[in-house]
Design an enzyme around this catalytic site. Structure first.
Site, PDB file in Angstrom:
ATOM      1  N   SER A 138       0.884  -0.951  -0.045  1.00 28.86           N
ATOM      2  CA  SER A 138       0.028   0.091  -0.126  1.00 28.86           C
ATOM      3  C   SER A 138       0.815   1.212   0.022  1.00 28.86           C
ATOM      4  O   SER A 138       2.008   1.259   0.393  1.00 28.86           O
ATOM      5  CB  SER A 138      -0.769   0.062   1.194  1.00 28.86           C
ATOM      6  OG  SER A 138      -1.600   1.196   1.385  1.00 28.86           O
ATOM      7  N   TYR A 151      -1.420  -0.294  10.439  1.00 31.69           N
ATOM      8  CA  TYR A 151      -1.636  -0.488   8.958  1.00 31.69           C
ATOM      9  C   TYR A 151      -0.349  -0.338   8.289  1.00 31.69           C
ATOM     10  O   TYR A 151       0.208  -1.046   7.373  1.00 31.69           O
ATOM     11  CB  TYR A 151      -2.832  -0.103   8.406  1.00 31.69           C
ATOM     12  CG  TYR A 151      -3.048  -0.305   6.964  1.00 31.69           C
ATOM     13  CD1 TYR A 151      -3.758  -1.692   6.397  1.00 31.69           C
ATOM     14  CD2 TYR A 151      -2.858   0.487   6.139  1.00 31.69           C
ATOM     15  CE1 TYR A 151      -3.839  -1.958   5.228  1.00 31.69           C
ATOM     16  CE2 TYR A 151      -3.264   0.278   4.601  1.00 31.69           C
ATOM     17  CZ  TYR A 151      -3.711  -1.161   4.368  1.00 31.69           C
ATOM     18  OH  TYR A 151      -3.788  -1.197   2.865  1.00 31.69           O
TER      19      TYR A 151
END
Length: 246
Positions: A138, A151
């Site tokens: 990501s 995350y």
């Protein structure tokens, strides 16, 4: 039909980006093993794809489930060609308020899953050139954001773990790369996009001035899995519509 006669395994294949990746591989001729925790979602995707899809329910952060997946693949195919570690998820919270259990859950779904699946399944891929592992990272693993420290940390680790696996597996015929998507419209983001102010901020801060679509990420994954990327390994491809350059 770049993948005719090949077998692809896609985790997190029950919706969103994982579903689009699985559909793309099948469209190009691959037999696709759909892996996820919710059998009903996998069966719905398999129905879309047709006879080229095989659903397999598993929690890929659980070592026992992953070993069962490896045993199934070995018995059914003996060996296979493409692995996409797409499963993952995010939670939001202030760094100083994140409970340890939530931290560990996010690490498990995004990082431990990549390690376990790659470790257990890679032996079924080595020994023949042209095989490929793609890990879903990501842009949050490159540029950290507020409220998603757990995350961001997990996805940054995925990018580096990808390089480590590439160093060890590339000489054995398996290329290993990662993809870092920006903001993509999926079932996980649809609630946020209902907020007009939030949606406008995403568009405003993306060079292409729009939100990404799952099929656009699937196209990048398909490239990395194909012979068109035969000299690409140990790299991370950013597909963010220009978010990081803004």
């Amino acid at each position: 039909m770049r993948f005719k006669g090949k077998v692809a395994v896609v985790t997190g294949a029950g919706s969103g980006i994982g579903e689009s990746i699985a559909v793309r591989f099948a469209q190009e001729g691959a037999q696709v093993v759909l892996v996820g925790r919710t059998q009903s979602k996998l069966e719905a995707v398999a129905k879309k794809i047709g006879e080229l899809a095989i659903p397999f329910s598993a929690d890929v952060s659980n070592e026992s489930d992953v070993k069962q997946l490896a045993a199934f693949l070995k018995e059914r195919f003996g060996e296979f060609d493409i692995l996409v570690n797409n499963a993952g998820g995010s939670k939001h919270g202030k760094l100083l308020e994140i409970p340890l259990q939530e931290w560990e859950e996010v690490q498990a779904s995004n990082l431990r899953s990549v390690f376990l699946v790659s470790k257990e399944l890679a032996p079924l891929m080595i020994g023949k050139s042209g095989r490929s592992i793609i890990n879903m990272a990501s842009i949050s693993g490159i540029q950290s954001g507020a409220m998603i420290a757990h995350y961001s940390a997990a996805k940054a680790a995925v990018i580096n773990l990808t390089r480590s696996f590439a160093l060890e597996l590339s000489p054995l015929g398996v290329r290993v790369n990662s993809v870092s998507p920006g903001f993509v419209e999926t079932p996980l983001t649809e609630e946020g996009l209902k907020n007009d102010r939030f949606a406008a901020s995403i568009v405003r801060n993306t060079a292409l001035r729009r939100v990404g679509q799952p099929n656009e990420i699937a196209g990048v994954v398909a490239f990395l899995a194909s012979d068109d990327a035969s000299y690409v390994t140990g790299t991370d491809i950013v597909a963010d519509g220009g978010w990081l350059i803004m």
